[in-house]
Design a protein around this motif. Structure first.
Motif: not given
Length: 412
Positions: A238-249
């Protein structure tokens, strides 16, 4: 009450009961005809044998207790809902539930380290993200899966608000049985027809179930390694980009409009940084993330934590179309892997609205020309943005979240 009136009432009651029973019997006969005339041709065209079809459907009856049913010729019964997604977002992150998911997740990280590492090598999906989904979906395989999948999918295919979807899923479940994946206890599912420890719909099983333990089968009911590999495969495809996080508060400048939220208003993280957004930890954004696209995400508007999320956040939403679900997975995953604590910002005292209340607000905003993304009673990012734009038009401080007092102001 006089005797004759009592007798008349009793007769009417019995008549109504008998009529309901007769109607249900008729519906059951129509159901059997539907299985034979509609489902069997579709299943045969998909490669399902008559033997498999008869074994799976021969004794099926409708499950009248499932939610969201629409009997033939009838109408759905409206339900007033109080799920966390429609109330206070903070309730989704119950402290005890989060702590349990993290504690067991760490145990599973140690116990299944080889399988998690193998899945990450094959797909690029971090093991802690896989663990968080596994925990959310089935409590790491500990949750009961009580229903017969064929009964659920057959019922929903025959009489629900989305019959085409569930009919296709019933055919997919028959294909799974044809391939020999159903065990001695049959094909077990949730009340919605989701299968196994990852809670895959049957079509997702056919597309994404993976063999993680090398035995040549994808067993998402009994094999932890297969469950891990299957979740990772789903996210990768479904497109997970290896090496990137999901997000940051993050923290936002006080004068930044909450209407900047949304996956259609992304910009490089370095640009958000230049606008005054900062990580709550005080650390700089990782160098490899700064040129990547980021999106402002405010699940409670200005009444709760704020986040800059990456495209991977929306991959998590493909697993379950809820901002709060994706946020839960990312947050629990971070706590499993890095030992971080709770969100820095508190959740404000919002919520308590029924889904029907939010739908009324959405219709009023639409009448004013605002895009709410529909009138489904879900406070998604378009609805949150529309509320913020309406508040700004009125000269109010924008909060970008539905609140009780807004109903009167919107004329509802």
């Amino acid at each position: 009450m006089p005797f004759r009136a009592c007798l008349a009432a009793l007769v009417l009651s019995l008549s109504a009961t008998l009529a309901a029973a007769t109607d249900r019997a008729a519906v059951e006969r129509d159901y059997r005809a539907w299985l034979e005339d509609t489902v069997w041709p579709a299943a045969a065209a998909a490669g399902v044998s008559r033997t498999t079809f008869d074994r799976a459907t021969g004794g099926l009856r409708l499950d009248w207790d499932l939610p969201g049913l629409v009997p033939p010729g009838g109408a759905p019964v409206p339900r007033r809902q109080r799920q966390a997604e429609f109330g206070s977002p903070g309730r989704y992150f119950d402290a005890g539930g989060v702590a349990a998911a993290v504690r067991i997740g760490r145990e599973m990280a140690a116990r299944h380290a080889p399988a998690l590492a193998a899945a990450e090598r094959a797909t690029g999906v971090p093991g802690h993200i896989v663990l968080a989904i596994w925990g959310r979906e089935s409590n790491y395989g500990r949750a009961a899966i009580p229903h017969d999948a064929f009964e659920v999918l057959g019922t929903k295919g025959f009489m629900s608000t989305r019959p085409e979807l569930f009919t296709a899923e019933l055919v997919a479940a028959l294909r799974i049985a044809e391939d020999g994946h159903a065990g001695p206890g049959g094909l077990r599912s949730s009340w919605a027809g989701a299968l196994g420890q990852p809670q895959f719909m049957p079509s997702s099983f056919l597309e994404h179930a993976a063999d993680g333990d090398g035995d040549g089968r994808a067993d998402i009911w009994n094999s932890e390694a297969d469950t891990i590999a299957s979740i990772a495969t789903y996210l990768a495809r479904h497109g997970w980009v290896a090496g990137r996080d999901w997000g940051f508060e993050v923290t936002l400048p006080a004068d930044m409009s909450c209407t900047l939220e949304g996956p259609d208003r992304g910009r490089p993280i370095r640009e958000w940084e230049a606008m005054g957004i900062a990580r709550v930890s005080g650390r700089a954004f990782p160098a490899h993330e700064r040129d990547g696209e980021g999106y402002l995400m405010l699940p409670a508007g200005r009444n709760g934590p704020a986040f800059l999320v990456t495209p991977n956040f929306y991959v998590l939403k493909d697993y379950n179309m809820s901002d709060l679900y994706a946020l839960f997975v990312g947050h629990v995953g971070d706590r499993i892997a890095y030992g971080v604590g709770d969100f820095a910002a508190p959740w404000g005292p919002v919520g308590g609205l029924m889904r029907s209340d939010v739908a009324e607000m959405q219709r009023a905003l639409q009448a004013m020309g605002h895009d709410t993304g529909g009138a489904d009673g879900l406070a998604g990012f378009r609805t949150r943005r529309a509320i913020g734009a309406w508040q700004e038009e009125r000269g109010d401080a924008a909060t970008c979240f539905p609140e009780t007092g807004m109903r009167a102001a919107l004329g509802r």
